[in-house]
Design a protein around this motif. Structure first.
Motif, PDB file in Angstrom:
ATOM      1  N   GLN A   1     -37.936 -20.971   7.470  1.00 43.39           N
ATOM      2  CA  GLN A   1     -37.599 -19.950   6.482  1.00 43.39           C
ATOM      3  C   GLN A   1     -36.100 -19.987   6.220  1.00 43.39           C
ATOM      4  O   GLN A   1     -35.320 -20.459   7.045  1.00 43.39           O
ATOM      5  CB  GLN A   1     -37.988 -18.548   6.997  1.00 43.39           C
ATOM      6  N   THR A   2     -35.682 -19.452   5.060  1.00 45.24           N
ATOM      7  CA  THR A   2     -34.248 -19.360   4.792  1.00 45.24           C
ATOM      8  C   THR A   2     -33.615 -18.370   5.757  1.00 45.24           C
ATOM      9  O   THR A   2     -34.251 -17.397   6.185  1.00 45.24           O
ATOM     10  CB  THR A   2     -33.981 -18.894   3.349  1.00 45.24           C
TER      11      THR A   2
ATOM     12  N   LEU B   1     -35.276 -17.345  -3.707  1.00 47.11           N
ATOM     13  CA  LEU B   1     -35.552 -17.542  -5.125  1.00 47.11           C
ATOM     14  C   LEU B   1     -34.357 -18.134  -5.860  1.00 47.11           C
ATOM     15  O   LEU B   1     -34.519 -18.763  -6.910  1.00 47.11           O
ATOM     16  CB  LEU B   1     -35.924 -16.198  -5.774  1.00 47.11           C
ATOM     17  N   PHE B   2     -33.157 -17.922  -5.326  1.00 46.33           N
ATOM     18  CA  PHE B   2     -31.945 -18.310  -6.043  1.00 46.33           C
ATOM     19  C   PHE B   2     -31.871 -19.809  -6.313  1.00 46.33           C
ATOM     20  O   PHE B   2     -31.595 -20.213  -7.448  1.00 46.33           O
ATOM     21  CB  PHE B   2     -30.718 -17.824  -5.269  1.00 46.33           C
TER      22      PHE B   2
ATOM     23  N   GLY C   1     -32.918 -24.441 -10.434  1.00 45.44           N
ATOM     24  CA  GLY C   1     -33.441 -25.794 -10.503  1.00 45.44           C
ATOM     25  C   GLY C   1     -33.103 -26.655  -9.304  1.00 45.44           C
ATOM     26  O   GLY C   1     -33.022 -27.886  -9.411  1.00 45.44           O
ATOM     27  N   ILE C   2     -32.909 -26.025  -8.139  1.00 49.90           N
ATOM     28  CA  ILE C   2     -32.540 -26.747  -6.922  1.00 49.90           C
ATOM     29  C   ILE C   2     -33.732 -26.765  -5.979  1.00 49.90           C
ATOM     30  O   ILE C   2     -34.257 -25.708  -5.609  1.00 49.90           O
ATOM     31  CB  ILE C   2     -31.327 -26.070  -6.231  1.00 49.90           C
ATOM     32  N   ALA C   3     -34.159 -27.931  -5.576  1.00 51.82           N
ATOM     33  CA  ALA C   3     -35.290 -28.044  -4.651  1.00 51.82           C
ATOM     34  C   ALA C   3     -34.899 -27.500  -3.276  1.00 51.82           C
ATOM     35  O   ALA C   3     -33.829 -27.817  -2.757  1.00 51.82           O
ATOM     36  CB  ALA C   3     -35.726 -29.498  -4.534  1.00 51.82           C
ATOM     37  N   LEU C   4     -35.756 -26.671  -2.696  1.00 49.38           N
ATOM     38  CA  LEU C   4     -35.516 -26.097  -1.371  1.00 49.38           C
ATOM     39  C   LEU C   4     -36.455 -26.758  -0.377  1.00 49.38           C
ATOM     40  O   LEU C   4     -37.681 -26.642  -0.487  1.00 49.38           O
ATOM     41  CB  LEU C   4     -35.743 -24.583  -1.402  1.00 49.38           C
ATOM     42  N   HIS C   5     -35.891 -27.460   0.605  1.00 50.81           N
ATOM     43  CA  HIS C   5     -36.669 -28.174   1.617  1.00 50.81           C
ATOM     44  C   HIS C   5     -36.548 -27.439   2.951  1.00 50.81           C
ATOM     45  O   HIS C   5     -35.501 -27.496   3.613  1.00 50.81           O
ATOM     46  CB  HIS C   5     -36.171 -29.610   1.759  1.00 50.81           C
TER      47      HIS C   5
END
Length: 402
Positions: free
Chosen positions: A189-190, A198-199, A204-208
């Motif tokens: 998790q973040t 969500l930010f 448009g940034i992929a979150l891995h």
């Protein structure tokens, strides 16, 4: 530069905590602030975005404007600020050895406040392998290049980390026309609270998530990174890496000094009035723990200044303190590490963090009797607070996990 060799209070570090404390103390004492950078103001100088200043100036400000306002307020109060001064030694007395363009000198003070802040963990400290190309920066260096020098060090970087500072890195990139291609987070998790996740997606940034950087590749410049994640090992084409967060107190001055250093926080051991192991030294701000907001550090500086003002007047109270201990492997650190007998307390609560996602009940006992408890569902780098005990006694804090 002609530095005074004697002062009532010497403040080391001109960030929000140091400047706030100096401003309060200058009403009744001679105060000298020394800062190693060429310009005072601390980390906010590099943060050309909102939000700063709500509690301090009752308006929304960008970081550089906020830093300038803190400096102006301190100078108008009579604080002397000496920039470009490096502190090299802390000794009993208190005596502090410094260097600047004029050479080496020793400053004597009645009390010293340490407020040197934090720094982000490096690539080496995170054990990231690969080559050593250009284009690998911590967030602070990125902000300095963008906001102070007007440079764009890369165009399509990846960001390692999901702490609040990681999202600050996104805002810095947007300001400079930089388009990050991915955020990498080793945990599932973040770190920053929802809806922070969500930010990056909105930008448009992929979150891995559950993903680590195995190596950074490239010769002159970064060309790609290799990541390990739920889908296995693969590469991402990129021209830069922003290594954000995992802050560590800027506490090198404690090494080789007579002051006790806390192995868990990386900062000095302090008591609830802000005193270090030598009661002539105090500490405030992010030197104490990684990491808090500028506003929190500012408020902490004011609170510790009140303790120093009482010490100058000889009314602070006894130096007797009692230890605070942690039970359970999920609890990473606590500060203050000792509770003072003094009635006046700079710290009205104990601050804690966990070293992994943890859920359950935290219990605090003073002298063996429970005096506070609360339920938590927390992740690393999230603030947890507990009240101090009503009277001086050894404190034990334990986490009963669910």
């Amino acid at each position: 530069m002609n530095l005074p060799l004697e002062t009532d209070v010497l403040v080391i570090g001109a960030g929000p905590a140091g400047l706030a404390a100096a401003t309060i103390l200058a009403r009744t004492a001679r105060v000298l602030v020394v800062e190693r950078e060429a310009v005072a103001g601390g980390i906010p100088r590099h943060c050309g975005h909102y939000p700063f200043g709500i509690r301090e100036f009752h308006r929304l400000m960008k970081g550089p404007d906020y830093a300038r306002a803190l400096v102006k307020r301190a100078q108008e109060a009579g604080v002397q600020i000496a920039n470009g001064v490096n502190v090299v030694r802390l000794e009993p007395g208190p005596r502090v050895t410094v260097t600047c363009d004029a050479g080496v000198s020793e400053i004597r003070a009645r009390f010293v406040l340490l407020s040197t802040g934090v720094r982000e963990s490096s690539r080496a400290q995170r054990l990231i392998g690969g080559e050593k190309p250009g284009g690998i920066l911590p967030t602070g260096a990125l902000q300095g290049l963008v906001y102070l020098e007007g440079k764009r060090p890369f165009r399509r970087p990846v960001i390692l980390g999901t702490e609040l500072v990681s999202f600050s890195a996104i805002m810095t990139c947007r300001h400079a026309g930089i388009e990050p291609v991915a955020m990498i987070e080793p945990n599932p998790q973040t770190t920053a609270r929802w809806p922070a996740a969500l930010f990056p997606r909105l930008n448009g940034i992929a979150l891995h998530l559950s993903t680590s950087i195995r190596s950074i590749e490239g010769r002159e410049r970064v060309e790609r990174i290799v990541i390990d994640g739920p889908s296995g090992t693969r590469s991402i084409e990129t021209d830069g890496v922003i290594i954000s967060g995992k802050f560590r107190p800027e506490a090198a001055l404690l090494d080789g000094s007579h002051l006790a250093k806390d192995a868990a926080t990386g900062g000095p051991v302090i008591d609830s009035v802000g005193r270090c192991s030598d009661p002539a030294y105090f500490a405030a701000g992010n030197l104490l723990r990684p990491v808090e907001t500028a506003g929190w550090s500012w408020a902490e500086g004011i609170a510790v200044a009140k303790s120093i003002r009482a010490a100058l007047a000889g009314s602070l109270g006894q130096d007797t303190t009692h230890p605070v201990t942690l039970t359970g492997d999920a609890l990473a650190w606590v500060m203050p590490q000792r509770v003072a007998e003094a009635d006046e307390r700079a710290h009205t609560c104990l601050q804690l963090r966990v070293n992994r996602p943890a859920k359950g009940r935290i219990v605090a006992r003073a002298g063996g009797a429970e005096y506070a408890s609360q339920k938590i569902d927390s992740r690393p780098e999230r603030r947890i607070t507990l009240p101090l005990p009503p009277r001086g006694a050894p404190v034990e804090i334990m986490l009963e996990e669910q």
